[in-house]
Design a protein around this motif. Structure first.
Motif, short mmCIF file in Angstrom:
data_model
loop_
_atom_site.label_atom_id
_atom_site.label_comp_id
_atom_site.label_asym_id
_atom_site.label_seq_id
_atom_site.Cartn_x
_atom_site.Cartn_y
_atom_site.Cartn_z
N MET A 189 -0.54 2.44 6.18
CA MET A 189 -1.36 3.53 6.70
C MET A 189 -2.34 2.96 7.72
SD MET A 189 -4.15 5.62 6.86
CE MET A 189 -4.40 7.38 7.06
N ILE A 190 -2.37 3.53 8.92
CA ILE A 190 -3.26 3.07 9.98
C ILE A 190 -4.06 4.25 10.52
CG2 ILE A 190 -3.36 2.10 12.32
CD1 ILE A 190 -0.83 0.51 11.65
N CYS A 191 -5.34 4.04 10.74
CA CYS A 191 -6.15 5.08 11.37
C CYS A 191 -7.00 4.45 12.47
CB CYS A 191 -7.03 5.81 10.37
SG CYS A 191 -8.61 5.03 9.99
N LEU A 192 -7.35 5.27 13.45
CA LEU A 192 -8.26 4.87 14.52
C LEU A 192 -9.68 5.15 14.06
CD1 LEU A 192 -8.86 3.94 17.43
CD2 LEU A 192 -8.47 6.30 18.17
N GLY A 193 -10.50 4.10 14.04
CA GLY A 193 -11.87 4.25 13.58
C GLY A 193 -12.81 4.72 14.67
N GLY A 194 -14.04 4.98 14.30
CA GLY A 194 -15.03 5.46 15.24
C GLY A 194 -15.51 4.41 16.22
N ASP A 195 -15.22 3.15 15.94
CA ASP A 195 -15.65 2.06 16.80
C ASP A 195 -14.55 1.62 17.77
OD1 ASP A 195 -13.88 0.96 15.02
OD2 ASP A 195 -15.26 -0.56 14.23
N GLY A 196 -13.42 2.36 17.82
CA GLY A 196 -12.33 2.01 18.71
C GLY A 196 -11.35 1.02 18.14
N ASN A 197 -11.59 0.54 16.92
CA ASN A 197 -10.65 -0.34 16.25
C ASN A 197 -9.71 0.45 15.35
OD1 ASN A 197 -11.48 -2.99 17.18
ND2 ASN A 197 -13.34 -2.69 15.97
N TYR A 198 -8.57 -0.15 15.06
CA TYR A 198 -7.61 0.43 14.13
C TYR A 198 -7.76 -0.26 12.78
CZ TYR A 198 -5.56 2.07 18.50
OH TYR A 198 -5.37 2.64 19.73
N TYR A 199 -7.61 0.51 11.71
CA TYR A 199 -7.73 -0.03 10.37
C TYR A 199 -6.47 0.28 9.57
CZ TYR A 199 -12.45 -0.87 11.81
OH TYR A 199 -13.53 -1.33 12.51
N MET A 200 -6.00 -0.73 8.86
CA MET A 200 -4.72 -0.62 8.14
C MET A 200 -4.91 -1.00 6.68
SD MET A 200 -1.09 -2.55 8.96
CE MET A 200 -1.74 -4.23 8.80
N THR A 201 -4.29 -0.22 5.83
CA THR A 201 -4.25 -0.54 4.41
C THR A 201 -2.93 -0.01 3.85
OG1 THR A 201 -5.48 -0.46 2.32
CG2 THR A 201 -5.49 1.54 3.66
N GLY A 202 -2.79 -0.07 2.54
CA GLY A 202 -1.56 0.36 1.88
C GLY A 202 -1.51 -0.24 0.49
N THR A 203 -0.32 -0.35 -0.05
CA THR A 203 -0.12 -0.99 -1.35
C THR A 203 0.08 -2.47 -1.12
OG1 THR A 203 0.96 1.01 -2.19
CG2 THR A 203 1.23 -1.00 -3.47
N THR A 204 -0.80 -3.30 -1.64
CA THR A 204 -0.70 -4.74 -1.41
C THR A 204 -0.50 -5.48 -2.73
OG1 THR A 204 -3.12 -4.96 -1.51
CG2 THR A 204 -2.13 -4.64 0.66
N GLY A 205 -0.21 -6.77 -2.62
CA GLY A 205 0.05 -7.59 -3.80
C GLY A 205 1.53 -7.85 -3.96
N ASP A 206 1.88 -9.09 -4.27
CA ASP A 206 3.28 -9.46 -4.36
C ASP A 206 3.97 -8.96 -5.62
OD1 ASP A 206 3.49 -10.72 -1.92
OD2 ASP A 206 2.78 -12.64 -2.68
N ASN A 207 3.21 -8.46 -6.58
CA ASN A 207 3.82 -7.85 -7.76
C ASN A 207 3.22 -6.47 -7.98
OD1 ASN A 207 5.65 -7.73 -9.82
ND2 ASN A 207 4.59 -9.16 -11.16
N TRP A 208 3.21 -5.68 -6.89
CA TRP A 208 2.54 -4.38 -6.85
C TRP A 208 3.06 -3.41 -7.91
CZ3 TRP A 208 5.75 -0.30 -6.28
CH2 TRP A 208 7.04 -0.59 -5.78
N SER A 209 4.29 -3.57 -8.39
CA SER A 209 4.81 -2.63 -9.38
C SER A 209 4.23 -2.88 -10.77
CB SER A 209 6.34 -2.71 -9.44
OG SER A 209 6.76 -4.01 -9.84
N ALA A 210 3.43 -3.95 -10.92
CA ALA A 210 2.79 -4.23 -12.20
C ALA A 210 1.28 -4.36 -12.07
CB ALA A 210 3.36 -5.52 -12.80
#
Length: 332
Positions: free
Chosen positions: A45-66
């Motif tokens: 998921m990426i959004c354009l922030g108010g400062d002109g930068n893009y911010y990205m997040t999502g499901t992280t971790g190499d064993n995310w299903s646990a």
């Protein structure tokens, strides 16, 4: 979990086999996308922030299903070069109801899924969920994307068992919450202190469709998909997207409406294999859809990707001819 990478993992992993076959590329359905960064991240998921930068997040971790640690955040000024901002929200440090371990598929489970960052009314908000437990919304107390963040709307989980929460701000400034298969939408109070009204059903006007043979239990009548709701507006139209398997591909199915609650029509597959994430407009006015590549037809798996998109004469979302993040030339 499956794993493919240069560093050995110290927990059991499943064999990789052909899990990044790239058959959708060789069959001409999509370009040979490459990850925008070599990091294990799902539900990009990426959004354009108010400062002109893009911010990205999502499901992280190499064993995310646990299990994982919480919500991690990345930043970029140009969508090409990314930097790690760290663990901006920790289950142990910042969580409340999220701290509880549960059981999923017979193993202990405590992990944050499908985090989404949104810039709304000059502040940053993050949606998140814990499978089988519920969803939450966080608000930055500093007005900065790195937080710190606190719970808003309600202290406990929203809609027990719900997943894939998302937020949408309409042209009039009003904010709405939906999730999962986008069967209902609810307005949020302007200060995020709670909901402004009851849940409202979303109306769909579309023919029944056969479930994908690889997912026989999939919903087959009058719905977009089964999870991963996303909502945005382009060209004066509301676009709702939900994830579904089609031809073995994990894709967003989109539909449009002139009204927020529908009826939504024109169900169509967006960019093939582009399920789970969001659609956004960059600071130059160009539209993008995020990828993380969840099925075996993709050229890579579980890393962040981007595809440039256009809207055809019917308002359907299609891949652009010009694709900056590809390994070789692409002809749409």
């Amino acid at each position: 979990m499956k794993y493919k990478g240069p560093v050995a993992r110290h927990y059991p992993t499943a064999p990789w086999t052909d899990d990044d076959s790239g058959s959708a590329v060789t069959n001409g359905l999509m370009p040979a996308l490459r990850p925008i960064w070599d990091v294990h991240l799902r539900d990009t998921m990426i959004c354009l922030g108010g400062d002109g930068n893009y911010y990205m997040t999502g499901t992280t971790g190499d064993n995310w299903s646990a299990f994982n640690d919480g919500i991690e955040l990345y930043a970029s000024s140009d969508l090409k070069t990314w930097r790690y901002l760290g663990l901006v929200w920790s289950i142990e440090r910042d969580g409340t109801w999220e701290k509880n371990w549960t059981m999923r598929d017979g193993v202990p489970f405590r992990t944050i899924w499908a985090s989404e960052i949104h810039f709304i009314s000059d502040n940053y908000y993050i949606c998140h969920c814990v499978s089988g437990v519920g969803m939450g919304v966080l608000k930055s107390t500093s007005g900065k994307p790195e937080g710190p963040y606190v719970h808003v709307i309600q202290d406990g989980p929203i809609n027990k068992g719900g997943i894939d929460a998302t937020l949408f701000q309409d042209d009039d400034g009003r904010v709405y919450f939906t999730y999962g298969g986008a069967v209902q939408i609810r307005e949020v109070k302007h200060d995020f202190s709670g909901f402004a009204g009851d849940w409202q059903p979303v109306e769909y006007d579309m023919p029944a469709h056969a479930p994908d043979p690889d997912r026989p239990a999939s919903a087959a009548k009058g719905v977009l998909g089964f999870e991963g709701a996303t909502l945005f507006k382009a060209g004066g139209r509301y676009y709702l997207g939900c994830c579904e398997f089609i031809g073995g591909r994990y894709s967003f199915m989109f539909a449009t409406s002139d009204n927020l609650l529908g009826p939504y029509r024109g169900r169509h597959e967006g960019p093939p294999g582009g399920g789970g994430g969001n659609v956004f407009r960059d600071k130059n006015g160009r539209w993008w859809q995020t990828y993380f590549c969840n099925d075996k037809q993709m050229p890579f798996r579980e890393k962040p990707g981007l595809a440039a998109i256009d809207f055809d004469a019917n308002g359907h979302i299609v891949l652009s001819k010009d694709q900056p993040f590809v390994g070789k030339a692409w002809k749409a």
